[in-house]
Design a protein around this motif. Structure first.
Motif, short mmCIF file in Angstrom:
data_model
loop_
_atom_site.label_atom_id
_atom_site.label_comp_id
_atom_site.label_asym_id
_atom_site.label_seq_id
_atom_site.Cartn_x
_atom_site.Cartn_y
_atom_site.Cartn_z
N ASP A 13 0.86 -1.18 0.00
CA ASP A 13 0.00 0.00 0.00
C ASP A 13 0.90 1.23 0.00
O ASP A 13 1.82 1.32 0.81
N ASP A 14 0.64 2.18 -0.90
CA ASP A 14 1.45 3.39 -0.94
C ASP A 14 1.18 4.31 0.24
O ASP A 14 2.00 5.16 0.56
N ASN A 15 0.07 4.12 0.92
CA ASN A 15 -0.23 4.90 2.13
C ASN A 15 0.40 4.18 3.31
O ASN A 15 -0.04 3.10 3.71
N SER A 18 -1.85 3.16 6.29
CA SER A 18 -2.71 2.03 5.95
C SER A 18 -1.91 0.73 5.93
O SER A 18 -2.35 -0.30 6.47
N HIS A 37 5.63 -0.26 -0.19
CA HIS A 37 4.77 0.85 -0.55
C HIS A 37 4.70 1.17 -2.04
O HIS A 37 4.18 2.21 -2.41
#
Length: 130
Positions: A13-15, A18, A37
């Motif tokens: 996940d790039d966030n 999260s 990420h």
């Protein structure tokens, strides 16, 4: 949970918040977790870590989750992996796109930890039965 029943889970996940939340949640279930990420790192890490399950975000810059999933499905050593979309997009159009890209399941963010725990339990159970 015994070492043999623990799943190897990759969170992509790039966030970062999260990814960290999912990472910690899956760790609490007793599974072995790695996270990253971006798509390119995900492909390298998946090849080295050989996960049983990948929780993969769709909306990432550069290589998006659909492209990552298609690339993972082309890797012979990862044919067995269960790839689960975890995304903010839950509409029917996106569900068709994730299915066409090779995802096994589609979860909408925020991912309910109880649903995730049940899903991973079922995957563990299926692995034991095989």
């Amino acid at each position: 949970m015994s070492e043999n029943s623990a799943l190897r889970v990759l969170v992509v996940d790039d966030n970062q918040a999260s990814a960290d939340t999912l990472h910690w949640t899956v760790e609490l279930f007793g599974d072995t977790v790695r996270s990253c990420h971006d798509g390119a790192t995900a492909l390298k890490l998946a090849a080295d870590f050989r996960p049983d399950v990948i929780l993969l975000d769709i909306g990432m810059p550069g290589m998006d989750g659909l492209q990552v999933c298609e690339a993972l499905r082309a890797m012979p050593d990862l044919k067995h992996v269960k790839i689960i979309a975890q995304t903010g997009w839950g509409d029917e159009h996106m569900r068709r796109k994730t299915a066409a890209a090779g995802f096994d399941l589609h979860l909408v963010k925020p991912v309910d930890p109880h649903v995730l725990e049940d899903m991973l339990w079922l995957l563990r159970s299926g692995r034991k039965a095989a």
